[in-house]
Design a protein around this motif. Sequence first.
Motif, short mmCIF file in Angstrom:
data_model
loop_
_atom_site.label_atom_id
_atom_site.label_comp_id
_atom_site.label_asym_id
_atom_site.label_seq_id
_atom_site.Cartn_x
_atom_site.Cartn_y
_atom_site.Cartn_z
N SER A 2 19.21 115.44 38.07
CA SER A 2 18.94 115.36 36.63
C SER A 2 18.49 113.95 36.25
CB SER A 2 20.19 115.72 35.84
OG SER A 2 21.11 114.64 35.84
N PRO A 3 17.77 113.83 35.12
CA PRO A 3 17.37 112.49 34.65
C PRO A 3 18.58 111.57 34.43
CG PRO A 3 16.13 114.18 33.49
CD PRO A 3 17.18 114.89 34.31
N ALA A 4 19.70 112.14 33.95
CA ALA A 4 20.91 111.33 33.74
C ALA A 4 21.42 110.78 35.08
CB ALA A 4 22.00 112.15 33.05
N ASN A 5 21.41 111.61 36.12
CA ASN A 5 21.88 111.15 37.43
C ASN A 5 20.97 110.05 37.99
OD1 ASN A 5 23.52 113.40 36.96
ND2 ASN A 5 23.76 113.76 39.12
N VAL A 6 19.68 110.16 37.74
CA VAL A 6 18.74 109.12 38.18
C VAL A 6 19.06 107.81 37.47
CG1 VAL A 6 16.32 108.41 38.19
CG2 VAL A 6 16.93 110.75 38.83
N ARG A 7 19.29 107.85 36.15
CA ARG A 7 19.65 106.64 35.39
C ARG A 7 20.96 106.06 35.91
NH1 ARG A 7 18.05 109.80 31.19
NH2 ARG A 7 20.16 110.14 30.40
N ILE A 8 21.96 106.93 36.15
CA ILE A 8 23.26 106.46 36.65
C ILE A 8 23.08 105.79 38.01
CG2 ILE A 8 25.48 107.27 37.55
CD1 ILE A 8 25.41 109.38 35.24
N ALA A 9 22.31 106.40 38.90
CA ALA A 9 22.10 105.82 40.23
C ALA A 9 21.45 104.44 40.12
CB ALA A 9 21.24 106.75 41.09
N LYS A 10 20.46 104.29 39.25
CA LYS A 10 19.80 102.99 39.08
C LYS A 10 20.77 101.93 38.58
CE LYS A 10 15.11 104.65 38.53
NZ LYS A 10 13.94 104.78 37.66
N MET A 11 21.62 102.31 37.62
CA MET A 11 22.60 101.35 37.10
C MET A 11 23.65 101.02 38.15
SD MET A 11 23.01 102.42 33.10
CE MET A 11 22.86 104.19 33.26
N ASN A 12 24.08 102.01 38.92
CA ASN A 12 25.04 101.76 39.99
C ASN A 12 24.44 100.86 41.06
OD1 ASN A 12 26.94 103.32 38.68
ND2 ASN A 12 26.67 105.11 40.00
#
Length: 110
Positions: A2-12
Amino acid sequence: MSPANVRIAKMNDLLRTTFLTGKVVITEGIAALPDAMRSEVMERVQRFDAFTPDNDPYGEHDFGSIDVAGPGKIFWKVDYYNRDLTGGSEDPADPAKTCRVLTIMLASEY
């Protein structure tokens, strides 16, 4: 993913690779390592990129393990808290609502 998981991965990934965009916590076991070994552990956590569907099923890049000669298996984990660190984040994909905490520990401390 999901787009949210992509954002979370980038922040992590940003927190893990720079130690700048959240809090980094080391356990007593990591703190007790000799300076050179502790430095190696920290550098290897920052360089970690061995994410697979088996070890990262949600694609958030929030956990990993490395093997280091001496202390053995090391775990690292990113958790998502609200901004005042009193509970979990209601939206880990929103940096305005989330404080990321990276914990680095000996596997034996888990």
